[in-house]
Design a protein around this motif. Structure first.
Motif, PDB file in Angstrom:
ATOM      1  N   LYS A 195       5.013   0.671 -10.110  1.00 26.26           N
ATOM      2  CA  LYS A 195       4.006   0.284 -11.101  1.00 26.26           C
ATOM      3  C   LYS A 195       3.389  -1.078 -10.787  1.00 26.26           C
ATOM      4  N   ASP A 243      -3.286  12.371  -9.849  1.00 23.98           N
ATOM      5  CA  ASP A 243      -1.988  13.045  -9.750  1.00 23.98           C
ATOM      6  C   ASP A 243      -1.004  12.210  -8.941  1.00 23.98           C
ATOM      7  N   HIS A 244      -1.482  11.608  -7.863  1.00 21.00           N
ATOM      8  CA  HIS A 244      -0.622  10.774  -7.022  1.00 21.00           C
ATOM      9  C   HIS A 244      -0.152   9.535  -7.788  1.00 21.00           C
ATOM     10  N   HIS A 291       0.223   9.259 -11.021  1.00 18.42           N
ATOM     11  CA  HIS A 291       1.220   9.724 -11.995  1.00 18.42           C
ATOM     12  C   HIS A 291       2.598   9.796 -11.357  1.00 18.42           C
ATOM     13  N   GLN A 292       2.664  10.296 -10.141  1.00 18.11           N
ATOM     14  CA  GLN A 292       3.937  10.465  -9.455  1.00 18.11           C
ATOM     15  C   GLN A 292       4.533   9.127  -9.018  1.00 18.11           C
ATOM     16  N   GLN A 293       3.648   8.164  -8.701  1.00 19.29           N
ATOM     17  CA  GLN A 293       4.093   6.900  -8.145  1.00 19.29           C
ATOM     18  C   GLN A 293       4.296   5.803  -9.173  1.00 19.29           C
ATOM     19  N   SER A 294       3.703   5.953 -10.362  1.00 19.10           N
ATOM     20  CA  SER A 294       3.535   4.801 -11.238  1.00 19.10           C
ATOM     21  C   SER A 294       4.851   4.175 -11.700  1.00 19.10           C
ATOM     22  N   LYS A 295       5.879   4.964 -11.967  1.00 16.25           N
ATOM     23  CA  LYS A 295       7.125   4.386 -12.475  1.00 16.25           C
ATOM     24  C   LYS A 295       7.812   3.526 -11.424  1.00 16.25           C
ATOM     25  N   GLU A 296       7.950   4.053 -10.235  1.00 19.79           N
ATOM     26  CA  GLU A 296       8.682   3.353  -9.181  1.00 19.79           C
ATOM     27  C   GLU A 296       7.899   2.181  -8.626  1.00 19.79           C
TER      28      GLU A 296
END
Length: 383
Positions: free
Chosen positions: A56, A46-47, A49-54
């Motif tokens: 990556k 879950d963490h 998922h929240q972090q991956s874009k910024e």
């Protein structure tokens, strides 16, 4: 003294091996990790998922470091959060096993007959059984995140289901494909730098399709053992096996967790001591787009079968992770090909299946047109 890039099993040094395997992970070096357990770097799905874009690339660099120069192992908790999807896959696995048992082709090369349930090329077989389920499963962005960390933007997915039944015995420690599947004398013919390089061409993984408590025998792992250069020559030696048996660790997993490790890591399945409990894993072996994978996957057959579902999801804005599923399902490399009949038209390389699928979806081709163009590409590649 004559310089040589070749080595033999006789050059293996257990003292050097022990020194490497006695290292410890420093949590501060892995800021995105949720925990460190027995030198295994644990991430929270879950963490991520929240972090991956910024973050990556920072996350991918951390994963690469963990697999290459760290302990060689990561686990991602709740990587597949949709348990209904996992249950659908388990039902498909059971159907395939029953069909293959009746046909007489079911076999497990790594255990006594009947001890385990093994499905070779579960990747393709599931795609042909249930396109929607296949798309939802292999479009997982965390799977893509890990694969890209090790292998870059394009890769080749293969998968094999392993069901270890009560009483299933542990495997001997080993390394995996490529050179882990060669005889010792053959391995010695390859220069040592090439032996080291091969571990960077594939990635081992497993998706827990059931809970995997320690008593059920999750994979035995020896942290840091992937760093030993002579490991492909040494893993059959008695002293290395004994050290593994004394120091290997196990990571309990819950349904939906993912485990990934370097193919050069010394590892082996554990004993299932539980009664009335089957340990179910979908084993993933992901290869670089530049190398030969272990299993033959018919990407044309897969794409032809799933394209109608892909198109429907795409047109209904339900295909959130388009790039991830195309990369998993298609051949994303232009070569090998026949450059007489398949010359580069735009850029330096001919069109790939990956590019064709994206074009077809964006232009709204029907299934008949897509399959025709796919077959044309395949025909052009023939010598």
């Amino acid at each position: 003294m004559t310089y040589s890039v070749f080595s033999t099993a006789n050059n293996s040094n257990i003292s050097q091996f022990k020194k490497l395997c006695e290292q410890h992970i420093n949590k501060q070096e892995y800021p995105f990790a949720h925990d460190i357990i027995n030198n295994v770097i644990i991430y929270d799905g879950d963490h991520l998922h929240q972090q991956s874009k910024e973050h990556k690339q920072a996350i991918q660099s951390e994963i690469y470091k963990a697999l290459a120069s760290g302990s060689g192992i990561i686990a991602i908790k709740n990587m597949w959060s949709d348990h209904q999807l996992l249950n659908q896959h388990n039902e498909i696995f059971n159907q395939i096993l029953q069909e293959e048992t009746v046909s007489g082709i079911a076999a497990d090369h790594f255990a006594k007959a009947g001890a385990n349930g093994r499905i070779w090329n579960s990747f393709q077989k599931v795609a042909l059984k249930d396109a929607d389920s296949f798309i939802d499963y292999y479009s997982n962005p965390l799977l893509s995140l890990v694969c890209q960390s090790w292998l870059g933007p394009y890769y080749q997915v293969t998968a094999q289901v392993n069901i270890v039944r009560p009483g299933g015995k542990a495997q001997q420690p080993h390394r995996d494909y490529h050179l882990g599947f060669q005889q010792e004398d053959d391995v010695a013919l390859f220069p040592l730098p090439l032996q080291v390089m091969t571990q960077f061409m594939t990635l081992q993984g497993a998706v827990a399709h059931s809970d995997m408590p320690i008593q059920s025998g999750p994979t035995l792992l020896l942290p840091f053992s992937q760093q030993y250069k002579e490991g492909y020559l040494a893993w059959r030696k008695k002293e290395f096996i004994e050290y593994f048996n004394e120091h290997a660790i196990q990571v309990p997993l819950e349904k939906g967790d993912g485990l990934f490790f370097s193919p050069a890591l010394f590892h082996g399945a554990g004993n299932n001591h539980l009664e009335n409990f089957n340990r179910i894993a979908n084993l993933l072996q992901i290869s670089s787009v530049f190398c030969k994978p272990m299993e033959t996957v018919n990407h044309t057959k897969i794409l032809s079968n799933i394209y109608p579902s892909l198109l429907k999801k795409y047109q209904n804005n339900q295909l959130v992770h388009l790039e991830e599923i195309i990369t998993a399902a298609a051949d994303s490399y232009s070569f090998p090909t026949n450059l007489d009949t398949d010359p580069p038209v735009y850029g330096l390389a001919p069109m790939t299946q990956h590019q064709l699928v994206k074009t077809a979806l964006t232009e709204g081709w029907d299934a008949q047109r897509f399959t025709q163009k796919l077959n044309e590409i395949n025909h052009k590649r023939q010598a």
